[in-house]
Write an enzyme that holds these catalytic residues in place. Structure first.
Site: not given
Length: 396
Positions: A16, A110-111
């Site tokens: 993350d 973002d992850e």
DNA sequence: TCTGGGGTCCTAGGACCC
DNA sequence: TCTGGGGTCCTAGGACCC
């Protein structure tokens, strides 16, 4: 070549990126480094989508109205989101992930989850791999990653959250209960405001409390969701890391600076939204059968109206026509004064890939594809004046 | 404090079919 | 005449996630 094998009981990574949008903005403009950067809607109705750790010190958080963030952090640097830049950076990070594991499942820009079970000969243990992953992402993109290492997806995601910022947290298979028990119930995946209230009423405050509760009690109070929570609270999660997931719906929505009251301006907004959605469908080579219209009134009451067509479409005009009918029917059923519209949204679901034959046409005639957006069609039919949308309404 | 925009999944009722 | 049962699809609403 075999490296000595360490502890492989926790082979799932959740990676993350820290304060992703704010970090990308700082890379774009290095003078922002060390300053409170707040990315979010800058209009009167905007909210914060990402805040640097410097800004968080002032109490600024994601989803907070931007107006409130300005009061909390008057010296903050407020920046409207530039999604193109985030998508580009996200692709760079994904390339690093893909070089690392054959099983990468992105969850958002973002992850992602990485399953390292098939890479156990390359690394001494998953924690060592996580160190290397952080290092590679930083060197390739300048972005800081936090990583959770655990026996399953749920625990890995929880671990990465607790590892932030710039950390690694390993949850060993033999330490799951001690790790989970003291955490507040809100840390469980799928427990938000409403579920917290129900759990509170049952007297359950920590994950340990939920684990100790009879599953039947949870199921009775929360249905299937309760049964799932009973398992998560015990650290059980059998979901696999699945690469290459395809979208199930594509949508676009807009909250207006001021509420719309004139039907003509609502239709103008619908046309823009329909065009955006259809362009994205064609860009991904997919089409869909179910068109949905989302309406949020000034009271914040939210309605959805949908229609399933007899065939798939990726055409902006087809999407627009359905959305227009759904909107008109909705307005007809309301009192004349009862339609101050705060938000409109259009989405398409029931998606499938284009038949290969269509893709060949697309490949052969890119100019045809490029001219195929609804706005272009409108311009061709009505001229540039049509962008005032009056002509469309006459056409009905 | 006056609440974005992109999604996912679940529930429940009604239509419809056999 | 006084009411089946199972399955699937569609629609609407809501909780939740980042």
């Amino acid at each position: 070549m075999n490296k000595p094998s360490g502890d492989w009981s926790s082979p799932i990574l959740h990676a993350d990126l820290d304060a992703f949008y704010a970090s990308v903005e700082t890379l774009r403009d290095p003078s922002l480094r060390g300053r409170p950067v707040i990315v979010g809607g800058t209009s009167g109705r905007g909210v914060v989508t990402s805040a640097s750790y410097e800004a968080r010190r002032y109490g600024v958080r994601s989803a907070m109205p931007t107006a409130r963030a300005r009061r909390l952090c008057p010296n903050g640097v407020f920046i409207p989101p530039t999604f193109g830049a985030y998508i580009a950076r996200s692709r760079e990070v994904k390339e690093v992930f893909d070089a690392f594991s054959v099983a990468v499942e992105p969850l958002a820009l973002d992850e992602a989850f990485l399953d390292l079970r098939r890479a156990s000969r390359l690394w001494r243990d998953p924690a060592t791999a996580a160190e290397a992953l952080k290092d590679r992402v930083l060197r390739a993109t300048g972005l800081v990653l936090s990583v959770g290492v655990a026996p399953n997806k749920f625990l890995a995601k929880l671990a990465s959250r607790l590892a932030k910022p710039d950390g690694i947290l390993v949850v060993r298979a033999d330490a799951v209960q001690e790790f989970l028990a003291p955490l507040p119930v809100g840390q469980l995946w799928g427990v938000g405001e409403q579920t917290s209230i129900v759990l509170q009423r049952l007297g359950l405050k920590t994950v340990g409390d939920v684990a100790a509760c009879r599953p039947a009690v949870l199921e009775n109070a929360l249905g299937a969701h309760g049964a799932a929570l009973a398992l998560l609270a015990r650290g059980c999660d059998s979901r696999e890391v699945v690469p290459g997931q395809v979208a199930k719906s594509v949508g676009a929505e807009e909250t207006f600076e001021t509420d719309l009251v004139e039907p003509v301006s609502m239709l103008g907004a619908l046309l823009k939204l329909s065009d955006r959605v259809a362009s994205r469908l064609r860009g991904q080579g997919i089409s869909g059968q179910t068109i949905s219209l989302k309406i949020r009134l000034s009271t914040f009451e939210t309605f959805n109206r949908s229609r399933t067509l007899g065939q798939e479409t990726d055409s902006a005009t087809a999407v627009y026509r359905v959305a227009q009918e759904l909107l008109e029917r909705f307005i007809d059923g309301r009192p004349p004064s009862g339609c101050r519209v705060r938000l409109l949204g259009v989405s398409v679901a029931n998606l499938s890939q284009w038949p290969a034959s269509n893709q060949m046409v697309f490949d052969r005639e890119p100019e045809w594809a490029a001219a195929e957006t609804a706005l272009d069609r409108v311009r061709m039919r009505f001229g540039e004046d049509a962008l005032g949308f009056g002509a469309l309404l006459e056409d009905g």
